[in-house]
Design a protein around this motif. Structure first.
Motif, PDB file in Angstrom:
ATOM      1  N   SER A 330      -1.013  99.958  -7.397  1.00 35.51           N
ATOM      2  CA  SER A 330      -0.811  98.555  -7.028  1.00 35.51           C
ATOM      3  C   SER A 330      -1.693  98.186  -5.833  1.00 35.51           C
ATOM      4  N   SER A 331      -1.669  99.029  -4.819  1.00 31.12           N
ATOM      5  CA  SER A 331      -2.471  98.759  -3.613  1.00 31.12           C
ATOM      6  C   SER A 331      -3.964  98.800  -3.918  1.00 31.12           C
ATOM      7  N   PRO A 374       3.264  95.990 -11.415  1.00 33.23           N
ATOM      8  CA  PRO A 374       3.731  95.913 -10.018  1.00 33.23           C
ATOM      9  C   PRO A 374       2.735  95.211  -9.082  1.00 33.23           C
ATOM     10  N   ALA A 375       1.429  95.395  -9.355  1.00 31.67           N
ATOM     11  CA  ALA A 375       0.415  94.717  -8.525  1.00 31.67           C
ATOM     12  C   ALA A 375       0.486  93.209  -8.730  1.00 31.67           C
ATOM     13  N   LYS A 378       3.516  91.921  -6.929  1.00 33.72           N
ATOM     14  CA  LYS A 378       3.259  91.908  -5.479  1.00 33.72           C
ATOM     15  C   LYS A 378       2.468  90.681  -5.067  1.00 33.72           C
TER      16      LYS A 378
END
Length: 421
Positions: A330-331, A374-375, A378
């Motif tokens: 995700s990051s 999830p990214a 976010k």
């Protein structure tokens, strides 16, 4: 988790057999991903930068995959055993009772008289059939045998006929109320009500098929096609009189899920039980014990590749969880997109299509739901929208060159050039 040696041997053998079974059912694409993920779990400590993780021995990998509920026997295997199999069985029983033929004749009755009618028949029939089958390729092979020769006979070129069937079949997986069983995976992963997903996805499916209808109509107008002759069209009234009871299992399913708010397994149980019962309404469709057994057998055989996908998907999910790759991904994706949501969506779209070219849509969705969704969440995307976005492009991969497996099957039936189709 310390285990006796025989547990590790059994676990290792089970993982190898699962990879080989999936390879036999689906080819090398998805098993290769699972093998790469296992290798990453074992040797990931030598990877550069954020992809590195601590050293995990073979014993830790096997115990995590075979003994805990984070691996093979995790959520995905549970979904395949409780939800997916029941709905694949539903489609197989309905087709065995004569529901497949009824839905195709129903499509003929609705669309046959219109300009470019045979292609519009393909669209309606494939959306209904694909909703049940859960496979664009199987849908092309099933309905394409009837619709493609009909389109060619009425004036469409072979490659256009194949293309219409290809796109129609792929879209069946987007069509509520079953969406090729994917709706139940999305429902379980997100923990939301069935009707929430149906309401969100119905517009997507309608717009998809509306665009397809418009393209067919433009092509029919361009080459001067007219509708089928009256004698070539099964009378809609007669078709409904002979097969109206095939709508009952679908209505029972929607009633239990949407109105009673009962569990998915209970709804599927009553829908499955209703098929042999409603088939008794007419002598022509009455299911004998042999037909019921044939439907059960076809359901099991059709389910085998899907069960293999989801069981092997448990390895991918488990290893991603074990190594922490899901959290890191995700990051990494957000950094690569420069914090720009539109760029991230484009990257997600490309990843979904590339992955979906090599593996079935359900498998592509499962992997991307873990790594990419999830990214998106976010970055502020509504979770259901993020999941449907990934699923949509995983489905579209089946009709995206250069692989486009659905189009290759259609081209074979249409006897037309593969890439042109």
């Amino acid at each position: 988790l310390e285990l006796p040696l025989y547990e590790y041997v059994m676990g290792g053998a089970f993982i190898l057999l699962l990879i080989e079974g999936t390879r036999r059912a689906l080819g090398w694409a998805f098993p290769s991903i699972a093998v790469l993920v296992l290798l990453y779990a074992r040797f990931g400590e030598i990877m550069p930068g954020p992809f590195a993780h601590k050293d995990y021995g073979i014993d830790r990998i096997i115990s995590s995959m075979f003994i805990t509920t984070d691996g093979i026997f995790g959520m995905l295997a549970g979904i395949s055993a409780t939800f997916i199999f029941l709905f694949i069985l539903f489609g197989a029983l309905l087709r065995e009772a004569g529901g497949g033929e009824f839905f195709i004749n129903f499509a003929y009755g609705i669309c046959g008289r219109f300009r470019g009618g045979p292609a519009k028949i393909a669209v309606v029939a494939s959306s209904l059939f694909g909703m049940l089958s859960g496979s664009g390729t199987a849908n092309v092979a099933g309905t394409g045998q009837i619709t493609i020769p009909l389109m060619k006979r009425t004036g469409y070129s072979p490659y256009f006929s194949g293309a219409v069937e290809t796109v129609s079949s792929a879209g069946g997986l987007l069509m509520p109320p079953i969406m090729g069983s994917a709706v139940f995976i999305i429902m379980e992963i997100l923990g939301v009500n069935y009707m929430v997903i149906i309401k969100a996805s119905i517009l997507m499916a309608v717009l998809y098929y509306l665009g397809l209808f418009l393209m067919i109509d433009i092509e029919a107008q361009k080459i001067g096609l007219v509708g089928l002759k009256k004698e070539e069209i099964p009378p809609l009234g007669k078709t409904l009189r002979e097969g109206w009871h095939f709508f009952i299992p679908l209505l029972i399913l929607i009633y239990f899920l949407g109105i009673e708010k009962s569990s998915v397994t209970r709804a599927a149980l009553w829908a499955n039980l209703s098929i042999p019962l409603v088939s008794m309404i007419r002598r022509k469709t009455r299911m004998s014990p042999a037909k019921i057994l044939a439907g059960l057998e076809k359901g099991a055989l059709t389910a085998a590749p899907v069960v293999a996908i989801l069981s092997l998907g448990g390895i991918v999910v488990g290893m991603i969880t074990l190594t922490g790759l899901g959290l890191m991904m995700s990051s990494i994706l957000i950094d690569m997109s420069g914090g720009n949501l539109f760029v991230l969506l484009l990257m997600t779209m490309v990843a979904s299509i590339i992955l979906g070219m090599g593996v079935p849509p359900v498998a592509a969705y499962v992997i991307l739901a873990i790594l990419v969704v999830p990214a998106l969440v976010k970055m502020g995307v509504y979770p259901l929208a993020a999941h449907l976005f990934v699923f949509y492009f995983g489905v579209i991969a089946g009709i995206t060159p250069p692989l486009a497996p659905d189009a290759f099957v259609a081209a074979g039936i249409a006897d037309s050039p593969m890439m042109k189709t």
